[in-house]
Design an enzyme around this catalytic site. Structure first.
Site, PDB file in Angstrom:
ATOM      1  N   LYS A 119       9.079-101.088 106.088  1.00 49.43           N
ATOM      2  CA  LYS A 119       9.319-102.547 106.158  1.00 49.43           C
ATOM      3  C   LYS A 119       8.037-103.294 105.812  1.00 49.43           C
ATOM      4  CE  LYS A 119       6.913-103.192 110.216  1.00 49.43           C
ATOM      5  NZ  LYS A 119       5.675-103.930 110.357  1.00 49.43           N
ATOM      6  N   GLY A 154       6.543 -96.927 109.484  1.00 50.24           N
ATOM      7  CA  GLY A 154       7.008 -95.562 109.183  1.00 50.24           C
ATOM      8  C   GLY A 154       7.499 -94.803 110.406  1.00 50.24           C
ATOM      9  N   GLY A 155       6.711 -94.764 111.470  1.00 48.19           N
ATOM     10  CA  GLY A 155       7.088 -94.025 112.682  1.00 48.19           C
ATOM     11  C   GLY A 155       8.342 -94.624 113.314  1.00 48.19           C
ATOM     12  N   SER A 156       8.430 -95.947 113.309  1.00 44.52           N
ATOM     13  CA  SER A 156       9.598 -96.630 113.890  1.00 44.52           C
ATOM     14  C   SER A 156      10.844 -96.322 113.071  1.00 44.52           C
ATOM     15  CB  SER A 156       9.376 -98.150 113.898  1.00 44.52           C
ATOM     16  OG  SER A 156       8.234 -98.478 114.625  1.00 44.52           O
ATOM     17  N   ASP A 214       9.690-102.288 116.791  1.00 45.28           N
ATOM     18  CA  ASP A 214      10.198-102.383 115.412  1.00 45.28           C
ATOM     19  C   ASP A 214      11.404-101.484 115.166  1.00 45.28           C
ATOM     20  OD1 ASP A 214       8.202-104.131 114.714  1.00 45.28           O
ATOM     21  OD2 ASP A 214       6.960-102.643 113.683  1.00 45.28           O
ATOM     22  N   GLY A 238       1.071-100.416 109.265  1.00 45.32           N
ATOM     23  CA  GLY A 238       1.767-101.704 109.361  1.00 45.32           C
ATOM     24  C   GLY A 238       3.076-101.725 108.592  1.00 45.32           C
ATOM     25  N   LEU A 239       3.529-100.547 108.147  1.00 43.22           N
ATOM     26  CA  LEU A 239       4.762-100.476 107.344  1.00 43.22           C
ATOM     27  C   LEU A 239       5.949 -99.923 108.139  1.00 43.22           C
ATOM     28  CD1 LEU A 239       3.143 -99.126 104.041  1.00 43.22           C
ATOM     29  CD2 LEU A 239       3.902-101.464 104.509  1.00 43.22           C
TER      30      LEU A 239
HETATM   31  O1  C5P Z   1       6.480-101.537 120.667  1.00 43.89           O
HETATM   32  P1  C5P Z   1       5.443-100.611 120.164  1.00 43.89           P
HETATM   33  O2  C5P Z   1       5.334 -99.369 120.987  1.00 43.89           O
HETATM   34  O3  C5P Z   1       5.543-100.322 118.701  1.00 43.89           O
HETATM   35  O4  C5P Z   1       4.064-101.381 120.330  1.00 43.89           O
HETATM   36  C1  C5P Z   1       2.814-100.758 120.262  1.00 43.89           C
HETATM   37  C2  C5P Z   1       1.800-101.630 120.973  1.00 43.89           C
HETATM   38  O5  C5P Z   1       1.643-102.860 120.266  1.00 43.89           O
HETATM   39  C3  C5P Z   1       2.232-102.033 122.367  1.00 43.89           C
HETATM   40  O6  C5P Z   1       1.797-101.091 123.307  1.00 43.89           O
HETATM   41  C4  C5P Z   1       1.565-103.366 122.557  1.00 43.89           C
HETATM   42  O7  C5P Z   1       0.218-103.168 122.934  1.00 43.89           O
HETATM   43  C5  C5P Z   1       1.538-103.966 121.156  1.00 43.89           C
HETATM   44  N1  C5P Z   1       2.642-104.906 120.919  1.00 43.89           N
HETATM   45  C6  C5P Z   1       2.584-106.172 121.486  1.00 43.89           C
HETATM   46  N2  C5P Z   1       3.598-107.058 121.253  1.00 43.89           N
HETATM   47  C7  C5P Z   1       4.642-106.745 120.452  1.00 43.89           C
HETATM   48  C8  C5P Z   1       4.711-105.466 119.852  1.00 43.89           C
HETATM   49  C9  C5P Z   1       3.687-104.574 120.112  1.00 43.89           C
HETATM   50  O8  C5P Z   1       1.633-106.496 122.216  1.00 43.89           O
HETATM   51  N3  C5P Z   1       5.603-107.634 120.223  1.00 43.89           N
END
Ligand code: C5P
Length: 313
Positions: A16, A106-108, A141, A103-104
Site C-alpha cells: 500500500k 508488507g508485513g500487514s 494496517d 512504510g509499504l
Molecule cells: O498497529 P501496529 O502494530 O502496526 O503499530 C506499530 C506501532 O506503531 C505501535 O506499537 C505504535 O507504537 C505505533 N502506531 C501508533 N498509532 C497508530 C499506528 C501505529 O502509534 N495509529
C-alpha cells in the site's frame, strides 16, 4: 468436521501507499488517531499456504525476515487456528518483494493474506466483518488489506476502514525505497505535532491539504490537485531518522513527478505521475548516482487481486 480438501493456495499480498496521513492526536492506549487515504498497489509478496498435519511453520526466501512467533503471518495463522479450534497445521512460504519495514505495509498485507487464505483452506466461512476483527488485533494496517479494494479511508488507529468503491482512476507512481529500514513504533514515538504542523504550512500557496481535497481530486481524476493534497505528518520524523529521504524527494521532483510523499512511517518515497508513460520518463530521468537504493520501479493502483487455488485429487 471442518478441514481442507485443497492441497495448496498461492495468493498475492499487495503493498500500500498512504496518499494522505494526518495524525489527529495521541490516544490513551498509546496509539495515534489518524485520518489516512490508502492505495493498494501492484507490488506484491507471494504467499503459499500448504496444509500440514499440525503446527504453523513460516519460511521466506529473504533470510533477513524474522519467521518466528513475532512474524505477523505466524501470529495471523495462530490466531485463526486457536479461535477456530482447528487441529490441522499449515506451512506458510513468503516470497518477499515488498521491502521490509519500509512504510509499504508488507508485513500487514502478508498477515491479512494469511487470514484470507486460511479462511479458504480451512473452510472456516468467516465473514469479512469477522476477518476484520482478527485483522485489527494483529495491526493497524491489516484491516485495509482484508478489504481488497484499490482505495480506502482509514480512521481510528487506521484500522477503521471505509472502502471508496470502484470507478476511481488508476494512479501511476515511481516508487523508491532506500536500503535503510525504519521502525513504525520509533517513527510514531518521535512524531512531533508542532513539526508536522510547520511542514503542513511550509511552501503552501493554495489551501492547506485535507482529506476532503484529496478525495475530491481522486474522484475527479484531478492529478494536479491530488499532488497538492499529498500529506504525511510522519514525514518530518522519517526524514530526521533517514536524511537521504530529502535527496529522494528532490530527485523525484527534479525528474518531473507531479508531487512526492513518504509512505506511512517510511522510508519509501513515491512520485505521483500523470500516466504510465510519464512514470517511465520520470524513472529514466531519475539520477541514482550516490544513492543506496533497495528498490526503484514504477507501480500503479491495483484493482484486482489474483489468487491461485490448487485442489487435491
Ligand atoms: O498497529 P501496529 O502494530 O502496526 O503499530 C506499530 C506501532 O506503531 C505501535 O506499537 C505504535 O507504537 C505505533 N502506531 C501508533 N498509532 C497508530 C499506528 C501505529 O502509534 N495509529
Amino acid at each position: 468436521m471442518r478441514g481442507s480438501t485443497i492441497s495448496s493456495i498461492r495468493l498475492f499480498a499487495p503493498a500500500k501507499l498512504n496518499l494522505y496521513l494526518r495524525v489527529i492526536g495521541r490516544r490513551p492506549d498509546g496509539y495515534h488517531d489518524l485520518e489516512t487515504l490508502f492505495e493498494q498497489i501492484d507490488l506484491a509478496d507471494e504467499i503459499a499456504l500448504t496444509p500440514q498435519p499440525k503446527g504453523i511453520t513460516v519460511s521466506c526466501d529473504d533470510p533477513t525476515l524474522d519467521c518466528g512467533p513475532e512474524n505477523l503471518a505466524t501470529k495471523a495463522a495462530l490466531l485463526l487456528q486457536q479461535t477456530s479450534g482447528i487441529v490441522q497445521g499449515v506451512a506458510i512460504h513468503i516470497t518477499k518483494r515488498i521491502p521490509i519495514s519500509s512504510g509499504l505495509g508488507g508485513g500487514s498485507s502478508d498477515a491479512a493474506t494469511v487470514l484470507l487464505g486460511l479462511n479458504q483452506l480451512w473452510g472456516l466461512q468467516l465473514t469479512t466483518q469477522q476477518l476484520h476483527a482478527f485483522a485489527s488485533q494483529l495491526g493497524s494496517d491489516v484491516p485495509f488489506f482484508i478489504e481488497q479494494v484499490a482505495f480506502a479511508i482509514g480512521r481510528g488507529r487506521g484500522d477503521a476502514c471505509e472502502s471508496l468503491g470502484h470507478n476511481l482512476p488508476t494512479l501511476w507512481h515511481v516508487l523508491v525505497a532506500p536500503k535503510m529500514r525504519l521502525s513504525t513504533q520509533a517513527v510514531y514515538d518521535g512524531f512531533d505535532a508542532s513539526r508536522a504542523g510547520r511542514s503542513r504550512e511550509s511552501g503552501l500557496t493554495g489551501p492547506a491539504p485535507s482529506l476532503t481535497m484529496c478525495l475530491h481530486a481522486l474522484r475527479n481524476g484531478s492529478l494536479g490537485e491530488l499532488a497538492e493534497g499529498l500529506l504525511n505528518d510522519l514525514q518530518p520524523e522519517a526524514i530526521r531518522r533517514c536524511p537521504v529521504l530529502t535527496d529522494l524527494h528532490q530527485q523525484l521532483r527534479a525528474c518531473g513527478s507531479l508531487g512526492t510523499l513518504t509512505s506511512g512511517s517510511g522510508p519509501s518515497v513515491f512520485g505521483l505521475c500523470r500516466d504510465r508513460s510519464h512514470a517511465q520518463d520520470c524513472l529514466r530521468a531519475f539520477d541514482r548516482s550516490g544513492l543506496q537504493l533497495q528498490l526503484i520501479q514504477i507501480v500503479s493502483t491495483l484493482t484486482n487481486r489474483v489468487s491461485e487455488v490448487r485442489a487435491s485429487g
